[in-house]
Design an enzyme around this catalytic site. Structure first.
Site, mmCIF file in Angstrom:
data_model
loop_
_atom_site.group_PDB
_atom_site.id
_atom_site.type_symbol
_atom_site.label_atom_id
_atom_site.label_comp_id
_atom_site.label_asym_id
_atom_site.label_seq_id
_atom_site.Cartn_x
_atom_site.Cartn_y
_atom_site.Cartn_z
ATOM 1 N N VAL A 196 0.850 -1.188 0.000
ATOM 2 C CA VAL A 196 0.000 0.000 0.000
ATOM 3 C C VAL A 196 0.885 1.237 0.000
ATOM 4 O O VAL A 196 1.830 1.328 0.793
ATOM 5 C CB VAL A 196 -0.926 0.012 1.234
ATOM 6 C CG1 VAL A 196 -1.632 1.350 1.362
ATOM 7 C CG2 VAL A 196 -1.936 -1.116 1.156
ATOM 8 N N ALA A 241 4.323 4.193 2.992
ATOM 9 C CA ALA A 241 3.942 2.915 2.370
ATOM 10 C C ALA A 241 4.058 1.822 3.421
ATOM 11 O O ALA A 241 4.644 2.014 4.488
ATOM 12 C CB ALA A 241 4.826 2.602 1.170
ATOM 13 N N LYS A 242 3.478 0.690 3.122
ATOM 14 C CA LYS A 242 3.615 -0.480 3.989
ATOM 15 C C LYS A 242 3.230 -1.708 3.189
ATOM 16 O O LYS A 242 2.445 -1.624 2.229
ATOM 17 C CB LYS A 242 2.702 -0.366 5.220
ATOM 18 C CG LYS A 242 3.246 -1.075 6.443
ATOM 19 C CD LYS A 242 4.420 -0.294 7.044
ATOM 20 C CE LYS A 242 4.927 -0.941 8.327
ATOM 21 N NZ LYS A 242 6.001 -0.136 8.945
ATOM 22 N N GLY A 243 3.756 -2.850 3.584
ATOM 23 C CA GLY A 243 3.419 -4.096 2.909
ATOM 24 C C GLY A 243 3.370 -5.235 3.901
ATOM 25 O O GLY A 243 3.783 -5.094 5.055
ATOM 26 N N ASP A 282 10.088 -5.164 8.983
ATOM 27 C CA ASP A 282 9.064 -4.858 9.969
ATOM 28 C C ASP A 282 8.830 -6.144 10.757
ATOM 29 O O ASP A 282 9.635 -7.074 10.684
ATOM 30 C CB ASP A 282 7.786 -4.352 9.281
ATOM 31 C CG ASP A 282 6.857 -3.605 10.233
ATOM 32 O OD1 ASP A 282 6.065 -4.288 10.925
ATOM 33 O OD2 ASP A 282 6.909 -2.372 10.300
#
Length: 552
Positions: A196, A241-243, A282
């Protein structure tokens, strides 16, 4: 507009003033597509009766009624019909009340004297669309918390409505289902993966990748939104952003983890890159996972691209100090807060929830400053010793046994009990939603430093602020990781490496500046630290969006 009744929107107006009923009726009657079917009630109880009798698409709610007043009016409707979007339409032009209303879950807050056909219809349309999309795709406590935090800050800022609506959802999302082979080669498992990108305005996007069984589109979107504010707060040239992949990595062998990672990297490779989107470690991932992503991306490009990820091994272009950067940053900020609060750290006690990368390093660096660690926990247990815990002993035990369970030099307590221990400094560095309205009144620290993302709910915030607890909010407290990731990205693009001292000095300087700006705004405007930090970040993003304009 997609509603349950096609092109007809069923509206319930709860309003006791006939003049205002007539105004709303007139404004809505001018719309032909969609057509608004309006019903109204003059008291709160009559409105609740109508909600009970028939389905509606949206509620327009006055806060001052014969049988209810102020925010209690909204709370009673929200409790009675929790899934129905509510737009407040009131004569009370009170920014603090508006902030509390959107914090409590109102979709919008409109003042009657400023009401127009456009503002009313637009507000209802967004309310219905947000509720529909949230329920269908984005339903997550974390995403709801992130949106409520943003809406609260937006109310205090008077943020332009066009920008406010634009920033509530991410600009780009990629949802994939990907297969990978288990070590039993005939067994193929399919899992969900996400990437995202919240905003593309500020430069390439930046954010971690987590492997966890609870990963969802809503969770990843919340984390991407927080990353936008975090990067803006510390003045990094990134959007958020992040995934993630929805899987428990602890059940995978090293070979399975590598196959999963390489397939996921292939799936997201069209939207990542040094100038597009730069992943990092993460929860559930580490520098080895980043090395696999870098290698997979490089194989597709035909040449080595170190800058595609950060948090990778030093030998592949990683930055010195990146592994411990988040925990170190938490402690740098604790030092600044302690100066402000006139706390002598060498006389302070601390409790750290979570003993992963962030929590363990935070504990280590606090210990180096003379802080006595009296409590610590991980997913298996909490450990308490009022005389102080040996941090080297804890680290050695976890290195040998993986978890704290069975650690012999303290009393074993639950995570819930750990959070409520009396201490000077509490560092929640585990999961989200750990400090809530249920336990906030029992929190006994002076300084709360959020190493995790979203560990404290907005309801708990209010209780803690009333108790005088000084909060270092997550978008400030755990910004050390992304800051050193930025350093790594800069070094990779320049092919020039920095020393550890240079990295730590630059990190401390950036975090001190962010703390000073946040504290100044909080004191000047009488905001809590979270609201001040949010406004610092959101304001910078809003300025960038206005400066770039709208294409086409």
């Amino acid at each position: 507009m997609n509603t349950s009744s096609g092109n007809t929107v069923k509206v319930l107006l709860i309003e006791d003033n006939p003049i205002h009923v007539g105004l709303v009726k007139t404004l809505l009657s001018e719309s032909k597509s969609p057509f608004f079917q309006l019903q109204y009630a003059g008291t709160l109880q009559a409105g609740l009766n109508q909600l009970d009798a028939a389905a509606v698409d949206v509620v327009l709610l006055d806060l001052t009624l014969p049988d209810s007043e102020d925010l209690d009016t909204f709370i009673r409707v929200r409790s009675f019909a929790p899934t129905v979007p509510i737009v407040i339409v009131t004569g009370l032009d009170d920014v603090k009340l508006a902030a509390k209303a959107v914090e409590a879950g109102a979709q919008d807050y409109l003042v009657k004297t400023q009401l127009s056909r456009t503002s009313l219809i637009r507000s209802m349309r967004y309310a219905i669309e947000r509720t529909r999309v949230r329920d269908a795709e984005w339903d997550s406590p974390m995403f709801r918390l992130a949106q409520r935090q943003f809406l609260k800050a937006a109310q205090f800022m008077g943020l332009d409505d066009n920008i406010r609506q634009r920033l509530l959802f991410p600009q780009r999302t990629l949802v994939v289902t990907l297969p990978f082979r288990r070590d039993h080669y005939t067994e193929v498992e399919t899992v969900f993966g996400y990437r995202v990108q919240h905003i593309l305005t500020m430069g390439p996007t930046k954010g971690g990748i987590r492997y966890h069984q609870d990963v969802s589109l809503g969770e990843v979107s919340a984390l991407a939104m927080w990353m936008s504010w975090k990067c803006a707060l510390v003045h990094l040239p990134f959007g958020g952003a992040k995934g993630g992949v929805r899987i428990d990595p602890t059940g995978l062998t090293s070979h399975e983890l590598q196959r999963l990672t390489r397939r996921f990297a292939t799936e997201i490779s069209p939207i990542i890159g040094p100038d597009k989107d730069i992943p990092a470690p993460d929860m559930g991932t580490n520098e080895r996972v980043m090395a696999w992503i870098m290698d997979t991306y490089s194989q597709e490009k035909g040449y080595t691209v170190p800058a595609v990820v950060t948090g990778k091994p030093l030998v592949l272009g990683g930055a010195r100090g990146r592994n411990e950067a988040t925990g170190r940053g938490v402690v740098y900020l604790i030092q600044e807060a302690a100066k402000h609060l006139k706390m002598n750290l060498s006389e302070c006690t601390a409790v750290v929830q979570g003993f992963g990368n962030v929590g363990s390093h935070a504990a280590l660096f606090l210990g180096e400053l003379g802080v006595k660690l009296i409590g610590v926990s991980d997913a298996t247990t909490g450990v308490y010793n009022r005389h102080g815990l040996s941090i080297p002993s804890l680290l050695e035990y976890v290195a040998q046994n993986r978890f704290l369970e069975g650690y012999p030099e303290g009393d074993h307590i639950s995570n819930e009990e750990l959070l409520e221990l009396k201490c000077d400094i509490l560092v929640p560095a585990a999961l989200q939603n750990q400090i809530t309205a249920e336990n906030a009144d029992r929190i006994q620290c002076k300084l709360l430093a959020e190493g995790a993302n979203g560990p404290t709910t907005l309801e708990a915030d209010e209780v803690l602020n009333e108790k005088g607890v000084f909060i270092l909010p997550d978008i400030l407290a755990n910004a050390g990781g992304v800051t050193v990731s930025y350093f790594e990205w800069v070094q990779d693009t320049q092919n020039y490496m920095w020393t550890l001292d240079e990295v730590n000095q630059r990190l401390k300087s950036i975090l001190k500046d962010a703390f000073r700006r946040t504290l100044n705004r909080a004191q000047k405007n009488q905001f809590d630290m979270r609201t001040a930090a949010m406004i610092e970040g959101v304001e910078r993003v809003a300025q960038a969006k206005l400066a770039r304009g709208l294409y086409p």
